[in-house]
Design a protein around this motif. Structure first.
Motif, PDB file in Angstrom:
ATOM      1  N   SER A 249      16.736  43.492  10.474  1.00 42.84           N
ATOM      2  CA  SER A 249      15.584  43.769   9.616  1.00 42.84           C
ATOM      3  C   SER A 249      15.111  42.455   8.993  1.00 42.84           C
ATOM      4  CB  SER A 249      15.932  44.793   8.532  1.00 42.84           C
ATOM      5  OG  SER A 249      16.952  44.296   7.680  1.00 42.84           O
ATOM      6  N   ARG A 250      13.967  42.524   8.349  1.00 46.30           N
ATOM      7  CA  ARG A 250      13.451  41.322   7.700  1.00 46.30           C
ATOM      8  C   ARG A 250      12.647  41.711   6.473  1.00 46.30           C
ATOM      9  NH1 ARG A 250      10.052  38.446  12.117  1.00 46.30           N
ATOM     10  NH2 ARG A 250       9.564  36.989  10.419  1.00 46.30           N
ATOM     11  N   ASP A 251      12.591  40.787   5.513  1.00 42.91           N
ATOM     12  CA  ASP A 251      11.770  40.949   4.325  1.00 42.91           C
ATOM     13  C   ASP A 251      10.854  39.727   4.277  1.00 42.91           C
ATOM     14  OD1 ASP A 251      10.647  41.019   1.789  1.00 42.91           O
ATOM     15  OD2 ASP A 251      12.444  41.857   0.865  1.00 42.91           O
ATOM     16  N   ASN A 252       9.624  39.898   4.715  1.00 37.61           N
ATOM     17  CA  ASN A 252       8.718  38.758   4.785  1.00 37.61           C
ATOM     18  C   ASN A 252       8.329  38.239   3.404  1.00 37.61           C
ATOM     19  OD1 ASN A 252       8.748  38.655   7.577  1.00 37.61           O
ATOM     20  ND2 ASN A 252       6.891  39.900   7.809  1.00 37.61           N
ATOM     21  N   ALA A 253       8.384  39.087   2.401  1.00 38.04           N
ATOM     22  CA  ALA A 253       8.093  38.633   1.041  1.00 38.04           C
ATOM     23  C   ALA A 253       9.181  37.697   0.520  1.00 38.04           C
ATOM     24  CB  ALA A 253       7.943  39.826   0.118  1.00 38.04           C
ATOM     25  N   LYS A 254      10.397  37.888   1.034  1.00 32.42           N
ATOM     26  CA  LYS A 254      11.530  37.056   0.599  1.00 32.42           C
ATOM     27  C   LYS A 254      11.905  36.005   1.634  1.00 32.42           C
ATOM     28  CE  LYS A 254      13.654  40.602  -2.343  1.00 32.42           C
ATOM     29  NZ  LYS A 254      14.885  41.392  -2.609  1.00 32.42           N
ATOM     30  N   ASN A 255      11.148  35.952   2.744  1.00 31.02           N
ATOM     31  CA  ASN A 255      11.458  34.991   3.823  1.00 31.02           C
ATOM     32  C   ASN A 255      12.912  35.093   4.273  1.00 31.02           C
ATOM     33  OD1 ASN A 255       8.835  34.062   3.691  1.00 31.02           O
ATOM     34  ND2 ASN A 255       9.337  32.240   2.499  1.00 31.02           N
ATOM     35  N   THR A 256      13.375  36.311   4.456  1.00 30.52           N
ATOM     36  CA  THR A 256      14.780  36.524   4.777  1.00 30.52           C
ATOM     37  C   THR A 256      14.934  37.489   5.947  1.00 30.52           C
ATOM     38  OG1 THR A 256      15.384  36.123   2.475  1.00 30.52           O
ATOM     39  CG2 THR A 256      17.022  37.186   3.867  1.00 30.52           C
ATOM     40  N   LEU A 257      15.850  37.140   6.829  1.00 27.31           N
ATOM     41  CA  LEU A 257      16.231  37.958   7.979  1.00 27.31           C
ATOM     42  C   LEU A 257      17.621  38.525   7.705  1.00 27.31           C
ATOM     43  CD1 LEU A 257      15.632  38.664  11.061  1.00 27.31           C
ATOM     44  CD2 LEU A 257      16.985  36.602  11.569  1.00 27.31           C
ATOM     45  N   TYR A 258      17.872  39.745   8.167  1.00 25.64           N
ATOM     46  CA  TYR A 258      19.152  40.401   7.935  1.00 25.64           C
ATOM     47  C   TYR A 258      19.740  40.925   9.242  1.00 25.64           C
ATOM     48  CZ  TYR A 258      17.318  40.556   3.164  1.00 25.64           C
ATOM     49  OH  TYR A 258      16.786  40.219   1.955  1.00 25.64           O
TER      50      TYR A 258
END
Length: 117
Positions: free
Chosen positions: A70-79
């Motif tokens: 998954s990813r959170d583009n607002a946090k620039n983070t990939l999981y």
């Protein structure tokens, strides 16, 4: 461009871990991203890829049904959520930026995952 993985560790078979990859220095939301792993003495193995918006995900057969990217583009983070871990999942896990090819142009330093009783 910088990719920094975290969240690795040692876990017993059947356990779970959640890896994170903090991205900086580029427009994160414009790139597909992948997780790739390398076990001791073996070559790199593709694990999973997610598209820019997160609506499309792809998995290697070896992890399908157990891992979730998954990813959170607002946090620039990939999981990478990893469940039902097996000893054969033991590897150094890297996040990588996908470019046309597909190929990877930037990698993180990796985070170690060890599954052992």
């Amino acid at each position: 461009v910088q990719l920094v993985e975290s969240g690795g560790g040692m876990v017993q078979p059947g356990g779970s871990l959640r890896l994170s990859c903090a991205a900086s220095g580029f427009t994160f939301s414009s790139y597909d991203m992948s997780w790739v792993r390398q076990a001791p003495g073996k070559g790199p193995e593709w694990v999973s890829t997610i598209n820019t918006g997160g609506g499309s995900t792809y998995y290697a057969d070896s992890v399908k049904g157990r891992f979730t990217i998954s990813r959170d583009n607002a946090k620039n983070t990939l999981y990478l959520q990893m469940n039902s871990l097996k000893p054969e999942d033991t590897a150094l896990y890297y996040c990588a930026r996908v470019v046309v090819g597909p190929r990877y142009d930037y990698w993180g330093q990796g985070t170690q995952v060890t599954v052992s009783s």
